[in-house]
Enzyme design. Structure first.
Site, PDB file in Angstrom:
ATOM      1  N   GLU A  94      41.174  34.159  37.781  1.00 31.18           N
ATOM      2  CA  GLU A  94      40.860  35.398  38.504  1.00 31.18           C
ATOM      3  C   GLU A  94      41.448  36.533  37.682  1.00 31.18           C
ATOM      4  O   GLU A  94      42.656  36.778  37.719  1.00 31.18           O
ATOM      5  CB  GLU A  94      41.472  35.352  39.913  1.00 31.18           C
ATOM      6  CG  GLU A  94      40.850  34.299  40.828  1.00 31.18           C
ATOM      7  CD  GLU A  94      39.496  34.732  41.392  1.00 31.18           C
ATOM      8  OE1 GLU A  94      39.222  35.945  41.424  1.00 31.18           O
ATOM      9  OE2 GLU A  94      38.712  33.861  41.796  1.00 31.18           O
ATOM     10  N   GLY A 130      45.549  36.920  37.010  1.00 33.76           N
ATOM     11  CA  GLY A 130      46.311  37.800  36.122  1.00 33.76           C
ATOM     12  C   GLY A 130      45.387  38.448  35.107  1.00 33.76           C
ATOM     13  O   GLY A 130      44.180  38.592  35.344  1.00 33.76           O
ATOM     14  N   SER A 131      45.950  38.799  33.977  1.00 36.84           N
ATOM     15  CA  SER A 131      45.171  39.545  32.985  1.00 36.84           C
ATOM     16  C   SER A 131      44.263  38.618  32.167  1.00 36.84           C
ATOM     17  O   SER A 131      44.527  37.417  32.043  1.00 36.84           O
ATOM     18  CB  SER A 131      46.133  40.264  32.045  1.00 36.84           C
ATOM     19  OG  SER A 131      46.980  39.322  31.433  1.00 36.84           O
ATOM     20  N   CYS A 154      42.878  44.819  41.317  1.00 38.96           N
ATOM     21  CA  CYS A 154      41.935  44.299  40.300  1.00 38.96           C
ATOM     22  C   CYS A 154      40.510  44.779  40.534  1.00 38.96           C
ATOM     23  O   CYS A 154      39.733  44.855  39.595  1.00 38.96           O
ATOM     24  CB  CYS A 154      41.988  42.781  40.273  1.00 38.96           C
ATOM     25  SG  CYS A 154      41.753  42.060  41.892  1.00 38.96           S
ATOM     26  N   ASN A 168      50.650  42.213  41.594  1.00 36.52           N
ATOM     27  CA  ASN A 168      50.119  43.404  42.278  1.00 36.52           C
ATOM     28  C   ASN A 168      49.876  43.217  43.775  1.00 36.52           C
ATOM     29  O   ASN A 168      50.085  44.139  44.558  1.00 36.52           O
ATOM     30  CB  ASN A 168      48.887  43.957  41.549  1.00 36.52           C
ATOM     31  CG  ASN A 168      47.719  43.010  41.548  1.00 36.52           C
ATOM     32  OD1 ASN A 168      47.899  41.792  41.514  1.00 36.52           O
ATOM     33  ND2 ASN A 168      46.532  43.546  41.587  1.00 36.52           N
TER      34      ASN A 168
HETATM   35  P1  NAD Z   1      49.766  38.849  33.804  1.00 40.47           P
HETATM   36  O1  NAD Z   1      48.603  38.150  33.206  1.00 40.47           O
HETATM   37  O2  NAD Z   1      50.684  39.599  32.924  1.00 40.47           O
HETATM   38  O3  NAD Z   1      50.701  37.803  34.595  1.00 40.47           O
HETATM   39  C1  NAD Z   1      50.201  36.909  35.556  1.00 40.47           C
HETATM   40  C2  NAD Z   1      51.079  35.670  35.616  1.00 40.47           C
HETATM   41  O4  NAD Z   1      51.054  35.022  34.346  1.00 40.47           O
HETATM   42  C3  NAD Z   1      52.545  35.932  35.948  1.00 40.47           C
HETATM   43  O5  NAD Z   1      52.971  34.949  36.868  1.00 40.47           O
HETATM   44  C4  NAD Z   1      53.264  35.770  34.615  1.00 40.47           C
HETATM   45  O6  NAD Z   1      54.544  35.230  34.745  1.00 40.47           O
HETATM   46  C5  NAD Z   1      52.367  34.801  33.862  1.00 40.47           C
HETATM   47  N1  NAD Z   1      52.362  35.074  32.418  1.00 40.47           N
HETATM   48  C6  NAD Z   1      52.478  36.290  31.798  1.00 40.47           C
HETATM   49  N2  NAD Z   1      52.401  36.153  30.463  1.00 40.47           N
HETATM   50  C7  NAD Z   1      52.211  34.841  30.229  1.00 40.47           C
HETATM   51  C8  NAD Z   1      52.060  34.059  29.047  1.00 40.47           C
HETATM   52  N3  NAD Z   1      52.089  34.622  27.831  1.00 40.47           N
HETATM   53  N4  NAD Z   1      51.908  32.727  29.176  1.00 40.47           N
HETATM   54  C9  NAD Z   1      51.877  32.141  30.390  1.00 40.47           C
HETATM   55  N5  NAD Z   1      52.026  32.830  31.536  1.00 40.47           N
HETATM   56  C10 NAD Z   1      52.200  34.141  31.467  1.00 40.47           C
HETATM   57  O7  NAD Z   1      49.146  39.769  34.944  1.00 40.47           O
HETATM   58  P2  NAD Z   1      49.870  40.822  35.893  1.00 40.47           P
HETATM   59  O8  NAD Z   1      50.328  41.990  35.101  1.00 40.47           O
HETATM   60  O9  NAD Z   1      50.864  40.115  36.752  1.00 40.47           O
HETATM   61  O10 NAD Z   1      48.644  41.268  36.832  1.00 40.47           O
HETATM   62  C11 NAD Z   1      47.746  42.266  36.470  1.00 40.47           C
HETATM   63  C12 NAD Z   1      46.430  41.687  35.990  1.00 40.47           C
HETATM   64  O11 NAD Z   1      45.931  40.763  36.923  1.00 40.47           O
HETATM   65  C13 NAD Z   1      45.337  42.747  35.860  1.00 40.47           C
HETATM   66  O12 NAD Z   1      44.609  42.514  34.680  1.00 40.47           O
HETATM   67  C14 NAD Z   1      44.455  42.501  37.080  1.00 40.47           C
HETATM   68  O13 NAD Z   1      43.118  42.908  36.942  1.00 40.47           O
HETATM   69  C15 NAD Z   1      44.573  41.034  37.244  1.00 40.47           C
HETATM   70  N6  NAD Z   1      44.329  40.654  38.627  1.00 40.47           N
HETATM   71  C16 NAD Z   1      43.201  39.963  38.943  1.00 40.47           C
HETATM   72  C17 NAD Z   1      42.966  39.636  40.268  1.00 40.47           C
HETATM   73  C18 NAD Z   1      41.748  38.861  40.690  1.00 40.47           C
HETATM   74  O14 NAD Z   1      41.726  38.418  41.827  1.00 40.47           O
HETATM   75  N7  NAD Z   1      40.755  38.677  39.847  1.00 40.47           N
HETATM   76  C19 NAD Z   1      43.874  39.995  41.247  1.00 40.47           C
HETATM   77  C20 NAD Z   1      45.000  40.701  40.879  1.00 40.47           C
HETATM   78  C21 NAD Z   1      45.240  41.007  39.561  1.00 40.47           C
END
Ligand code: NAD
Length: 454
Positions: A206, A184-185, A240, A111
């Site tokens: 995060e 990420g999520s 986020c 994002n």
């Molecule tokens: P995501 O968790 O789907 O992916 C993040 C990363 O993890 C990517 O690089 C992806 O390749 C990897 N990944 C995905 N599935 C995986 C798995 N099963 N095993 C290992 N690695 C895996 O998140 P997204 O869709 O890229 O981002 C959105 C999420 O991130 C939202 O929930 C948002 O709130 C959160 N976010 C948090 C912050 C923060 O600073 N706290 C900032 C931005 C986004």
């Protein structure tokens, strides 16, 4: 994995312990980001049409500010910190040494694909580590330019990029690191935590959450609406810390809705898809998810969609059922549910349904109410009478709590995060009080008094 062995070998040369080496690395990175700023904006635009202005303020300039903060303070932060001694170790000098952790893994989301890959990296460099970064596979153009920049500035024995999706991410997670920094999520955060536990690797997670935005009857409604619309529309709500839903006092609900509509029109016009100032939903999967969330909901305003462009305009939803999918998880898009409350117990009832979110916002003119809202509920961080802006101060730690994350970073917090704090006592030899040594001849009351020495 070959790259980790290479980085380990480089780390053991002690090169990254030199503050001058770290500063040089940060300066080279800064220069290359400045050189490539236009190309970075084009790459992110190609990925999901993020407006250039937003790329500058929330991606490139954000990272440049982080680098500048490190350059300005690094000498001071990296120095052993003198701590006052006490009677228990008299005579002595006491220090905290900030030591690099070693090999860091950074896994980034899509994002803020530049900021969230580079900002943790800057902290890890400042603290003297080597690292592997894995950008998101959902933003291929940005991930390519991130790789180009890193490959130009650094040797891969120091900082390396590994591209790929879930499988690559899991292969990296299976390795042994000294720290894993994941953004990420929450769902994937749990997978990361589990993999890290196998090697007892510390993590920073995060994550996200369902961020409430409370508006009471004493708020400046027009300004509140402007700031809520801004926080919800930057990056098309895919932020986020964006407000997820609004909880507004019943008496001012209609006034707030009118003000929100006016601000949306003032910023993006009647046909939002024509505005150059709104990004797109990043993928078809997320776009379909968003459309599904709207099914069966009472749309008060918006709802414009353009399928071939994955575009959904800012959409206000009236009083969604709390059991509907819209109110189950993090929305992470341009839909803003509006719920009203009559008294504070209604607010409690909604907020307590959810895990602790990453952010919370309260718009009110009443200090006591503001204080209750920010102290009563658990959340990562937030703002009173604004949204999102807490991220703009490098002196504030940024991170979640509970299911919205573990650990925090930015500025000094980043430096500390990527350092081990090694406590060292340098003893003097000229006196050696006999108190602690066996045979223990002193009366017990002296042993019980010892707390005064610590
Ligand atoms: P995501 O968790 O789907 O992916 C993040 C990363 O993890 C990517 O690089 C992806 O390749 C990897 N990944 C995905 N599935 C995986 C798995 N099963 N095993 C290992 N690695 C895996 O998140 P997204 O869709 O890229 O981002 C959105 C999420 O991130 C939202 O929930 C948002 O709130 C959160 N976010 C948090 C912050 C923060 O600073 N706290 C900032 C931005 C986004």
């Amino acid at each position: 994995m070959e790259i980790i062995e290479k980085q380990k070998a480089f780390f053991s040369t002690q090169k990254t312990r030199e503050v001058s080496f770290r500063k040089k690395a940060l300066k080279q990175l800064r220069d290359e980001i400045i050189n490539q700023e236009g190309a970075i904006a084009e790459a992110i635009y190609a990925d999901f049409k993020k407006p250039r202005f937003e790329t500058f303020i929330a991606e490139t300039q954000f990272v440049l500010a982080e680098i500048n903060t490190m350059l300005k303070n690094l000498e001071m932060w990296a120095r052993p910190e003198r701590i006052s001694g006490n009677l228990a170790n008299f005579p002595s000098r006491n220090y905290v040494y900030s030591e690099p952790l070693g090999q860091i893994l950074v896994i980034a989301p899509w994002n803020y694909p530049f900021q969230l890959t580079l900002a943790p990296m800057v902290g890890a460099i400042a603290a003297g580590n080597t690292m592997v970064v894995k950008p998101s596979e959902l933003t291929p153009n940005t991930s390519a330019i991130v790789e180009k920049i890193i490959n130009k500035v650094f040797d891969d024995e120091y900082v390396a990029v590994v591209q790929g999706g879930v499988e690559v991410s899991q292969a990296l997670l299976a390795q042994r690191w000294n720290h894993i920094f994941f953004t990420g999520s929450t769902q994937v955060g749990k997978i990361v935590y589990e993999s890290a536990a196998k090697h007892l690797t510390p993590v920073t997670l995060e994550l996200g959450g369902k961020n409430p935005c409370i508006v009471d009857e004493t708020a400046n409604i027009s300004l509140a609406a402007k700031r809520i619309v801004w926080g919800k529309s930057i990056n098309l709500g895919q932020t986020c810390i964006a407000p997820d839903y609004v909880l507004v006092k019943h008496a001012v609900k209609n006034k707030l809705i009118e003000a929100l509509k006016n601000k949306i029109v003032a910023s993006y016009g009647d046909k939002q898809s024509q505005s150059p100032d709104l990004a797109r939903v990043v993928s078809e999967r997320h776009y379909s998810r968003m459309k599904l969330l709207l099914e069966g909901q009472q749309v008060l305003y918006g709802g414009e969609t353009v399928d071939e462009d994955c575009f959904l305009g800012l959409t206000l939803v009236d009083e969604p059922d709390l059991d509907s999918p819209l109110m189950q998880g993090e929305i992470f898009g341009p839909i803003l549910p509006i719920l009203s409350y009559k008294d504070e117990s209604d607010i409690d009832a909604v907020i307590k349904r959810y895990e602790k979110p990453l952010a919370a916002y309260v718009f009110s003119g009443k200090k006591a109410f503001q204080k209750r809202c920010i102290t009563k509920y658990g959340f990562g961080g937030g703002a009173i009478n604004d949204t999102v802006i807490q991220i703009a101060n490098k002196k504030l730690p940024f991170g979640g709590t509970g299911h919205s994350g573990i650990g925090a970073y930015h500025g000094k917090t980043s430096f500390d995060l990527f350092s081990h704090k090694k406590a060292i006592v340098k003893r003097g030899n000229w006196i050696d009080p006999p108190l602690r040594y066996a045979p223990y001849k002193l009366p017990e009351r002296i042993a019980k008094w010892v707390k005064h020495l610590f």
